[in-house]
Scaffold this active site. Structure first.
Site, PDB file in Angstrom:
ATOM      1  N   HIS A   1       2.368  17.125  22.581  1.00 44.51           N
ATOM      2  CA  HIS A   1       2.621  18.743  22.924  1.00 44.51           C
ATOM      3  C   HIS A   1       2.938  19.041  23.924  1.00 44.51           C
ATOM      4  O   HIS A   1       3.227  20.252  24.520  1.00 44.51           O
ATOM      5  CB  HIS A   1       1.277  19.262  22.237  1.00 44.51           C
ATOM      6  CG  HIS A   1       0.872  19.721  20.908  1.00 44.51           C
ATOM      7  ND1 HIS A   1       1.619  20.614  19.959  1.00 44.51           N
ATOM      8  CD2 HIS A   1       0.100  18.830  20.078  1.00 44.51           C
ATOM      9  CE1 HIS A   1       1.209  20.135  18.767  1.00 44.51           C
ATOM     10  NE2 HIS A   1       0.312  19.082  18.785  1.00 44.51           N
TER      11      HIS A   1
ATOM     12  N   LYS B   1       0.909  35.308  24.709  1.00 40.75           N
ATOM     13  CA  LYS B   1       0.616  33.848  24.653  1.00 40.75           C
ATOM     14  C   LYS B   1      -0.255  33.564  25.802  1.00 40.75           C
ATOM     15  O   LYS B   1      -0.567  34.325  26.766  1.00 40.75           O
ATOM     16  CB  LYS B   1       2.055  32.874  24.828  1.00 40.75           C
ATOM     17  CG  LYS B   1       2.891  33.398  25.993  1.00 40.75           C
ATOM     18  CD  LYS B   1       4.146  32.522  25.741  1.00 40.75           C
ATOM     19  CE  LYS B   1       4.997  33.203  24.853  1.00 40.75           C
ATOM     20  NZ  LYS B   1       5.926  32.147  24.280  1.00 40.75           N
ATOM     21  N   ARG B   2      -0.694  32.154  25.953  1.00 44.04           N
ATOM     22  CA  ARG B   2      -1.578  31.914  26.882  1.00 44.04           C
ATOM     23  C   ARG B   2      -1.201  31.899  28.214  1.00 44.04           C
ATOM     24  O   ARG B   2       0.230  31.576  28.498  1.00 44.04           O
ATOM     25  CB  ARG B   2      -1.960  30.280  26.745  1.00 44.04           C
ATOM     26  CG  ARG B   2      -2.826  29.475  27.581  1.00 44.04           C
ATOM     27  CD  ARG B   2      -3.259  28.173  27.241  1.00 44.04           C
ATOM     28  NE  ARG B   2      -1.866  27.376  26.845  1.00 44.04           N
ATOM     29  CZ  ARG B   2      -1.490  26.528  27.503  1.00 44.04           C
ATOM     30  NH1 ARG B   2      -1.680  26.194  28.620  1.00 44.04           N
ATOM     31  NH2 ARG B   2      -0.295  25.615  27.027  1.00 44.04           N
TER      32      ARG B   2
ATOM     33  N   LYS C   1       5.265  29.230  31.500  1.00 48.30           N
ATOM     34  CA  LYS C   1       5.624  30.453  30.472  1.00 48.30           C
ATOM     35  C   LYS C   1       6.049  31.490  31.296  1.00 48.30           C
ATOM     36  O   LYS C   1       6.742  32.412  30.470  1.00 48.30           O
ATOM     37  CB  LYS C   1       4.234  30.630  29.738  1.00 48.30           C
ATOM     38  CG  LYS C   1       3.925  29.472  28.638  1.00 48.30           C
ATOM     39  CD  LYS C   1       2.577  29.834  27.814  1.00 48.30           C
ATOM     40  CE  LYS C   1       2.069  28.949  27.088  1.00 48.30           C
ATOM     41  NZ  LYS C   1       2.815  28.324  25.825  1.00 48.30           N
TER      42      LYS C   1
ATOM     43  N   THR D   1       5.303  28.451  18.809  1.00 48.27           N
ATOM     44  CA  THR D   1       5.149  28.956  17.394  1.00 48.27           C
ATOM     45  C   THR D   1       5.299  30.306  17.360  1.00 48.27           C
ATOM     46  O   THR D   1       5.673  30.804  16.384  1.00 48.27           O
ATOM     47  CB  THR D   1       4.296  28.380  16.514  1.00 48.27           C
ATOM     48  OG1 THR D   1       2.848  28.700  17.079  1.00 48.27           O
ATOM     49  CG2 THR D   1       4.268  26.921  16.257  1.00 48.27           C
TER      50      THR D   1
ATOM     51  N   LYS E   1       7.182  33.338  14.625  1.00 46.42           N
ATOM     52  CA  LYS E   1       6.473  34.524  13.781  1.00 46.42           C
ATOM     53  C   LYS E   1       6.974  35.967  14.235  1.00 46.42           C
ATOM     54  O   LYS E   1       7.299  36.343  13.235  1.00 46.42           O
ATOM     55  CB  LYS E   1       4.964  34.695  14.287  1.00 46.42           C
ATOM     56  CG  LYS E   1       4.221  33.351  14.116  1.00 46.42           C
ATOM     57  CD  LYS E   1       2.856  33.178  14.817  1.00 46.42           C
ATOM     58  CE  LYS E   1       2.085  31.934  14.786  1.00 46.42           C
ATOM     59  NZ  LYS E   1       1.253  31.643  16.058  1.00 46.42           N
TER      60      LYS E   1
END
Length: 871
Positions: A408, A601-602, A607, A712, A716
């Protein structure tokens, strides 16, 4: 009665054959026939008559709910609240789940098909009741039933607390895959841990993330089945005896210094529109000796419960902070405890079939979801060699045919390593096995590529550092027959970077791609029911929920103005719902007519939430500098953040602080008003996501190219008609290919440019982007609180040479945001883009992903469960 079933000599109990026994793994057809033969015919008939399933009509449902209110909960109709109603409905629903679960497990035990076992440290399930009722096809019945009993179904659903069994995309992916496995009738079990306090409950105090325990089990969990009689002893520490058996073969006997118990808790996972109900088995740690009465009587009260405390902390928290040696040790204990208990269970189920060990991989497929469960490879080798007395080579052949590994990440810091001294202290026999696996593997590498010592060093499972480190990703690759990435770009990157040498040795066929997916049952049908109803009405049936490619049928409605109006009305209603949540959680009022811009998100540097808030500051400063006439043309925007930072991740926590500090200034500035609002929604989880995702106009997926494996959340948002702004990273690339470049806002550098850009920034003194420099200056001047607070953040751009390329991407990111503003002003075209997004998301169903795993990795077939009418 004695333990062997015989009555003592002086007993007055009539002697009779003992036929009651507990089988922990179910009964095969042969075992079932044997057991039935011991029972009188009339007893068998009585059990079958009384085991018929409950009816599902409204009267039966109401009777079941009232029964649980008055007996299980010991309440009365006039002495209960929404939470009591939730408990009663949950227990009633669980009764029907258990009927399907019993039927499924019973038929699978008799048929004994090949199963897949999905090992994941996280299963981010969210709330269970709504999902269970939808998958069982009973939500309308229960909704009407509970309404007639005086309660509102949506309020009852809101009373449920999210299961704290995960944190981010890894756990949500596992939950989606379990839903798809059940829906597609694949025989499957998940294995994880039952965390007492989850990862943590996030609260914002003075702008900072503050961690509190997540007491999600305070009122028990009606969705789990405690299997307190299934207890497996797990050892730690000790020493290894070396002996020779009667054939002169050297054998090893591990004698642990201490042990704990693994207690099983089962969570039924119902499929949609099928009788199949799979299972996730979660393990809870308990001491072998709960209470030391001698120490207690001596007044040593702390010592009397010391064993209990030490044992139970193994499953107290997801991802214990590993900034300390004690935290690292606890993480390793956690991973071995989970994998050892799971392997014991899997092996026990296989041995019941009386097959030869050579058939093991024909009956068992084990998927490693990231490196966390890699110790399962070593544990199975130990069980086969030390306890089942197989030869090393025969055992290793079984192991490598059984396991497959999903990678991952390509981030070096996320590649798990364990220090050899700590590993030797906790798992001495396993360390011996790892060294042997490594030796035999490197000998084969040397034979294929002689005298290449650099290659041996790079491929070794043992990193020659001080102290030596065990590379778990290398172990996972060596011990698995397939290795997959989770998006096309990511799968190519792992073959050309972190596993490049392994591809050279094994060949490319071992390394494949399986692009992630999401379940449309949860992320559209449940989270966005009005849009789901419109889609069903438009397509004429609900088949799209099991075949997402049917969404293509929506494209014929793109030019239908009435349809577009209904589509956008649903989006606005979802935005109103999110605005209400923001007001409740953040005490900020936002307009649903503004553009809702979301990044949830985290929190992590790669990110780039940091880049997002920096551009928000740039936007704020730009608006502040405008005249009233210029402001009239500005597209109002609400920027919504959410996500948790790891407790020990200081920089990520500073990003949260900066977001909240900026929000405090922007939201109170009358010069800006409703043109810009910034909110950080605390304690982001699945249930919050189910409100945010349907309401998004644009969502941000802006990781540095080449760092995000897949993502992901992007899937969504787009499935729900939201557009995305993103880099060419992870699954963004494949989403672009499916929905078209006119319906996505792409910016930033390419993955193949990243290393050159980093090199230039580090060694050539590339100047910082001028707009970014202006933003940094505003922070340093104290516009958003004491600038000293944020100096470590700014240093990542200056002293740290901007590793995640915020400066390099800053100008194109601003331009992409401006393009979003311009596009959103044309609501007719925007609505067409929104419909195209949803219509072209068929590829990203987790059903597609799971079918590919089943066909190309696990080699398993669906086994439809037949409704036999009884439990």
């Amino acid at each position: 009665m004695m333990a062997d079933g015989k009555a003592p000599e002086n007993s007055m109990v009539p002697k009779r054959p003992m036929h009651h026994r507990r089988n922990f793994t179910g009964l095969t057809s042969k075992e079932l026939d044997v057991e039935k033969s011991k029972w009188p015919k009339e007893t068998v008939e009585l059990w079958e008559r009384l085991s018929k399933k409950e009816a599902n009509d409204i009267n039966a449902v109401q009777k079941s709910i009232v029964h649980h209110v008055t007996t299980t909960l010991a309440r009365a109709a006039y002495n209960m609240d929404n939470f009591s109603a939730y408990q009663a409905v949950a227990l009633s629903t669980r009764d029907r789940l258990i009927s399907r679960w019993n039927e499924t497990q019973g038929q699978l035990s008799k048929a004994d098909p090949k199963r897949v076992y999905y090992l994941s440290l996280e299963f981010l399930l969210g709330r269970s009741m709504d999902n269970a009722l939808l998958n069982l096809g009973l939500k309308d019945t229960y909704g009407k039933g509970i309404e007639q009993l005086g309660f509102n179904m949506e309020e009852v659903i809101e009373s449920e607390v999210d299961a704290a069994l995960g944190n981010g995309g890894l756990g949500r992916l596992a939950a989606c895959y379990m839903d798809s496995l059940a829906t597609l009738d694949y025989p499957a079990w998940g294995y994880g841990l039952r965390y007492n306090y989850g990862i943590f409950q996030q609260r914002i105090v003075d702008g900072y993330q503050t961690e509190y325990p997540d007491y999600w089990l305070n009122f028990d969990n009606p969705w789990e089945l405690p299997r307190l009689d299934i207890s497996i002893q797990i050892g730690f520490g000790g020493h290894v005896q070396t002996i020779q058996d009667e054939y002169g073969v050297t054998r090893h006997n591990w004698i642990p210094a201490s042990s704990v118990q693994a207690i099983a808790y089962d969570v039924p996972i119902p499929g949609y529109d099928t009788e199949n109900c799979n299972n996730i088995r979660l393990w809870r740690s308990k001491p072998t000796k709960t209470f030391d009465l001698t120490s207690f009587n001596e007044g040593n009260y702390e010592k009397s419960v010391e064993d209990a405390t030490n044992a139970e902390k193994i499953t107290s928290v997801l991802y214990p902070n590993d900034n300390t040696m004690a935290g690292k040790e606890l993480r390793l204990k956690q991973q071995y405890f989970w994998t050892a208990a799971s392997l014991h269970d899997i092996v026990r189920r296989f041995k019941k079939s009386m097959r030869e060990w050579s058939d093991f991989s024909d009956q068992v497929a084990i998927q490693l979801n990231d490196t966390h469960p890699t110790l399962a490879i070593v544990e199975l080798q130990r069980l086969l060699v030390d306890e089942e007395m197989l030869s090393w080579d025969d055992a290793w052949d079984i192991v490598t045919k059984t396991f497959a590994f999903t990678n991952h990440t390509v981030l070096p810091e996320a590649m798990e390593k364990w220090s050899v001294p700590m590993f030797e202290y906790l798992l001495p026999r396993h360390l011996q096995i790892i060294f042997d696996i490594n030796l035999f593997f490197l000998q084969k590498v040397e034979m294929k590529f002689p005298n290449d010592r650099g290659l041996l060093s790079r491929m070794s499972i043992i990193e020659e550092a001080q102290p030596q480190q065990i590379r778990m990703a290398h172990l996972a690759v060596v011990g698995s027959h397939k290795v997959n990435g989770v998006a096309a770009l990511h799968s190519n990157l792992i073959k050309t970077t972190i596993f490049k040498d392994f591809v050279r040795y094994y060949g490319e066929e071992k390394f494949i791609n399986k692009t992630n997916g999401i379940t449309p049952r949860r992320w559209l049908h449940q989270a966005n029911p009005h849009l789901s109803d419109l889609i069903t009405e438009t397509l004429g049936n609900t088949k799209w929920l099991k075949d997402l490619s049917l969404l293509k049928g929506l494209t014929k409605k793109i030019d239908d103005g009435a349809f577009r109006k209904r589509w956008m009305a649903i989006k606005r209603a979802n935005k109103v719902r999110l605005a209400e949540l923001i007001k409740e959680r953040c005490s900020v009022e936002v307009s649903p007519d503004a553009l809702f811009d979301v990044q949830v998100k985290r929190i992590h540097e790669y990110k780039r939430q940091f880049m997002n808030i920096l551009v928000v500051i740039h936007r704020y400063r730009t608006i502040k500098s405008m005249t009233a006439a210029q402001k009239a043309s500005v597209q109002p925007r609400v920027v919504i953040f959410g996500g948790k930072a790891a407790p020990g991740y200081y920089i990520a926590k500073l990003v949260i602080k900066l977001i909240n500090s900026v929000a405090a200034v922007v939201n109170q500035d009358p010069a800006v008003g409703d043109l810009l609002k910034v909110v950080f929604i605390p304690d982001y989880n699945v249930s919050v996501a189910e409100v945010i995702v349907p309401a998004s106009d644009i969502s941000q997926h802006i990781s540095t190219a080449g760092t995000e494996a897949s993502g992901t959340s992007n899937m969504k948002f787009v499935l729900n008609g939201g557009l995305i702004i993103g880099t060419l990273d992870g699954a963004n690339i494949e989403i672009l290919e499916e929905i078209g470049e006119d319906n996505i806002f792409i910016f930033g550098c390419m993955a193949n440019e990243v290393e050159d850009l980093r090199h230039a920034q580090r060694y050539r003194g590339v100047p910082m982007d001028s707009a970014l420099q202006g933003v940094i200056s505003a922070i340093e001047k104290g516009v958003f609180e004491d600038p000293k607070i944020f100096q470590p953040l700014i240093s990542t751009l200056t002293v740290g040479k901007d590793f995640y390329l915020i400066s390099a991407d800053f100008a194109s990111y601003i331009a992409a945001n401006q393009a979003v503003d311009q596009a959103y002003k044309d609501q007719t075209e925007w609505s067409k883009k929104s419909i195209r997004c949803t219509a072209n998301m068929g590829k990203f169903s987790s059903d597609r992903s799971v079918k590919e795993y089943a066909d190309e990795i696990w080699n398993i077939k669906p086994y439809p469960v037949i409704d036999e009418g009884h439990m």
